[in-house]
Design a protein around this motif. Structure first.
Motif, PDB file in Angstrom:
ATOM      1  N   ARG A 281      31.374  46.415  49.546  1.00  0.00           N
ATOM      2  CA  ARG A 281      32.136  47.296  50.443  1.00  0.00           C
ATOM      3  C   ARG A 281      33.602  46.870  50.514  1.00  0.00           C
ATOM      4  NH1 ARG A 281      28.806  47.130  54.342  1.00  0.00           N
ATOM      5  NH2 ARG A 281      29.820  45.596  55.689  1.00  0.00           N
TER       6      ARG A 281
ATOM      7  N   ARG B 159      35.198  45.385  48.056  1.00  0.00           N
ATOM      8  CA  ARG B 159      35.811  45.786  46.787  1.00  0.00           C
ATOM      9  C   ARG B 159      36.138  47.271  46.794  1.00  0.00           C
ATOM     10  NH1 ARG B 159      33.234  47.008  41.856  1.00  0.00           N
ATOM     11  NH2 ARG B 159      31.938  48.295  43.236  1.00  0.00           N
ATOM     12  N   ASP B 160      35.216  48.094  47.309  1.00  0.00           N
ATOM     13  CA  ASP B 160      35.446  49.532  47.343  1.00  0.00           C
ATOM     14  C   ASP B 160      36.618  49.886  48.261  1.00  0.00           C
ATOM     15  OD1 ASP B 160      33.339  49.818  45.648  1.00  0.00           O
ATOM     16  OD2 ASP B 160      31.877  50.387  47.201  1.00  0.00           O
TER      17      ASP B 160
ATOM     18  N   ASP C 212      37.956  43.488  41.429  1.00  0.00           N
ATOM     19  CA  ASP C 212      36.684  43.354  40.720  1.00  0.00           C
ATOM     20  C   ASP C 212      36.457  41.945  40.197  1.00  0.00           C
ATOM     21  OD1 ASP C 212      35.119  45.962  40.372  1.00  0.00           O
ATOM     22  OD2 ASP C 212      37.171  46.613  40.021  1.00  0.00           O
TER      23      ASP C 212
END
Length: 530
Positions: free
Chosen positions: A499, A501-502, A508
């Motif tokens: 979450r 990273r999003d 990444d």
């Protein structure tokens, strides 16, 4: 070069093998059956076994993974029965089957019949190992079958070369045959002994795990090729090297061991699945060349040879088991012996792809240009013997073992031995930690030092907890509950990292780093309770 047939073979055989793990039928037999059925489906390409591919490219990795999974100490303890089966029985079966085929098949020359005997003499390493894993045989029987299957191919290939030389008119003599056998056997062992130390040195001194695993994949091919180059047994060279590397695997870096285990499991799965599927796919190729022997005659010959192959193993196994026990020293060392073990060993004589590959290497002509006598019939009898042993013996072996009611493994005693070993190792680790922390150069904050002790204590207690009772509410053991809770916690952490990273709070690359840490933690939690 069209790679589609190869891709279809690998993908299809892997899918069938995976399905076979959920069915009561052993996966090898399911693969052979599906291969037989698929061989006549319109549009399926011909898969002809090429001995120049099967022997140098498929046999070394299969032997390597079987040998590294074996125990050098157990094999050494069972050296006598292993040698009697892998050498004595193969030579015995070569002569018995050859003589029977010579008497059964009109017009079959004795030299060609001995070629057939050598081809069908060795039980297959892949088939024996696959069935032994499936049925859970006692350790001694499994060790004997695995040891036999590791060495017998070398005996059979050498016997085949001697018989083939006589059949094609090269004037082979008994003395020359014995000399070739000794050169191949001793040479293969010598090549393995020469290569194993430098290869192990390379594995321990190459620090990159990826390079170490690349070397691991090359080792069986190197050992086989070097031995064959000097006319020694490539099979024995591979086995000697693999046994040594497996025995000394603890000296290799942990990352290499983890990767290597996963890589070789994948390689063995793909190769074993493809090999059994290839056996079934040979049916059209074999039948197309049968020619004048189509009909009841060929079927009678096939049944007769199969029965001789099955009976000859019992004729050899029981005397080879009990005659040495006339010695009081042998009886004292080995203790009481039930008739059940030799019976299972006698029935566990499945043949496989090595026999087919050797048969396909029979030349089309002899010296002078004449056709090799009854080559197509020999191929057919080899194929039917392989299929017969896999189906008849492979299907009946698991229920036979259940019927004989071998003593089950004492899981509690094994767990107790593991717990005692872990306790001794933990005491040594704790003593070493105290020595290191006493040195001011190794000073650690108290929380980190306590964490090292906590991890050590958890590892020590995990095995003892496995002896605990099952939870009456959940039906789980203590280690099952620990594993489930650990995975739930790690899963919650993983969801948060994804979450973040999003939401672009981390990139990444950082996500992969964090996930790898969690993967290692999850692997550690799983291994501590299994």
């Amino acid at each position: 070069m069209d790679v589609m047939p190869l891709l279809l073979l690998v993908a299809g055989s892997a899918a069938i093998a995976a399905a076979g793990r959920r069915l009561p039928v052993p996966a090898p037999l399911l693969l052979v059956a599906v291969g037989l059925a698929v061989s006549y489906v319109p549009g399926v390409p011909d898969y002809t076994l090429d001995p120049h591919i099967v022997l140098p490219l498929l046999l070394p990795p299969l032997l390597h993974t079987a040998a590294t999974d074996s125990s050098y100490l157990d094999l050494r303890a069972q050296m006598r029965p292993v040698a009697l089966l892998s050498v004595g029985y193969v030579l015995f079966a070569t002569f018995v089957v050859g003589a029977a085929a010579y008497l059964i098949v009109p017009g079959l020359p004795l030299t060609a019949a001995l070629v057939l005997g050598a081809v069908v003499a060795p039980p297959d390493a892949v088939a024996a190992t696959a069935v032994a894993r499936r049925v859970g045989l006692p350790n001694r029987i499994t060790t004997i079958l695995q040891g036999e299957s590791l060495v017998n191919d070398a005996t059979a290939i050498t016997a085949f070369r001697v018989a083939l030389a006589a059949a094609v008119g090269e004037g082979a003599t008994w003395a020359a045959g014995i000399a070739e056998f000794l050169i191949a056997a001793v040479g293969g062992v010598v090549v393995g002994l020469v290569l194993m130390v430098p290869l192990h040195w390379l594995r321990t001194h190459v620090k990159e795990a990826l390079l170490q695993n690349t070397l691991s994949l090359l080792i069986p091919f190197v050992a086989y090729a070097v031995a064959e180059q000097v006319h020694a047994s490539g099979v024995l060279a591979v086995v000697v090297v693999a046994l040594f590397l497996g025995h000394r695997a603890w000296e290799v870096d942990f990352a290499t061991r983890l990767q290597e285990e996963a890589v070789w499991k994948m390689v063995a799965f793909v190769l074993e699945s493809s090999v059994f599927a290839l056996i079934g796919l040979q049916l059209p190729v074999v039948l197309d060349g049968l020619g004048d022997y189509e009909g009841t005659d060929a079927a009678w010959y096939a049944v007769a040879v199969f029965l001789v192959v099955a009976a000859a193993r019992f004729v050899w196994v029981y005397p080879a088991t009990y005659l040495p026990r006339l010695s009081a020293r042998v009886r004292a060392r080995e203790g009481e012996l039930s008739w059940k073990g030799p019976f299972v060993i006698g029935w566990a004589g499945m043949r496989g792809v090595v026999s087919l590959a050797i048969a396909f290497s029979i030349p089309l002509t002899v010296h002078g240009g004449d056709p090799f006598p009854e080559r197509n019939l020999i191929l057919f009898l080899t194929f039917t013997t392989v299929i017969g042993t896999l189906v008849v013996q492979g299907v009946t072996l698991p229920p036979l073992i259940r019927l004989l009611k071998f003593p089950a493994h004492d899981v509690q005693a094994e767990t107790l031995a593991e717990a005692n070993a872990q306790a001794q190792a933990s005491r040594a680790a704790e003593q070493r930690l105290d020595e290191l922390l006493a040195d001011e150069r190794n000073a650690l904050p108290a929380p980190l030092a306590d964490r090292l002790r906590t991890v050590l204590e958890r590892r020590r207690n995990a095995v003892w907890e496995r002896l605990g009772q099952v939870n009456p509410v959940t039906g789980e053991t203590v280690d099952d509950t620990y594993r489930r809770l650990s995975r739930e916690m790690i899963g919650a952490e993983r969801e948060v990292f994804v979450r973040l990273r999003d939401g672009r709070y981390i990139d990444d690359e950082m996500l992969r780093t964090l996930l790898r840490r969690l993967d290692l933690e999850e692997a550690a939690a799983y291994r501590e309770t299994t």
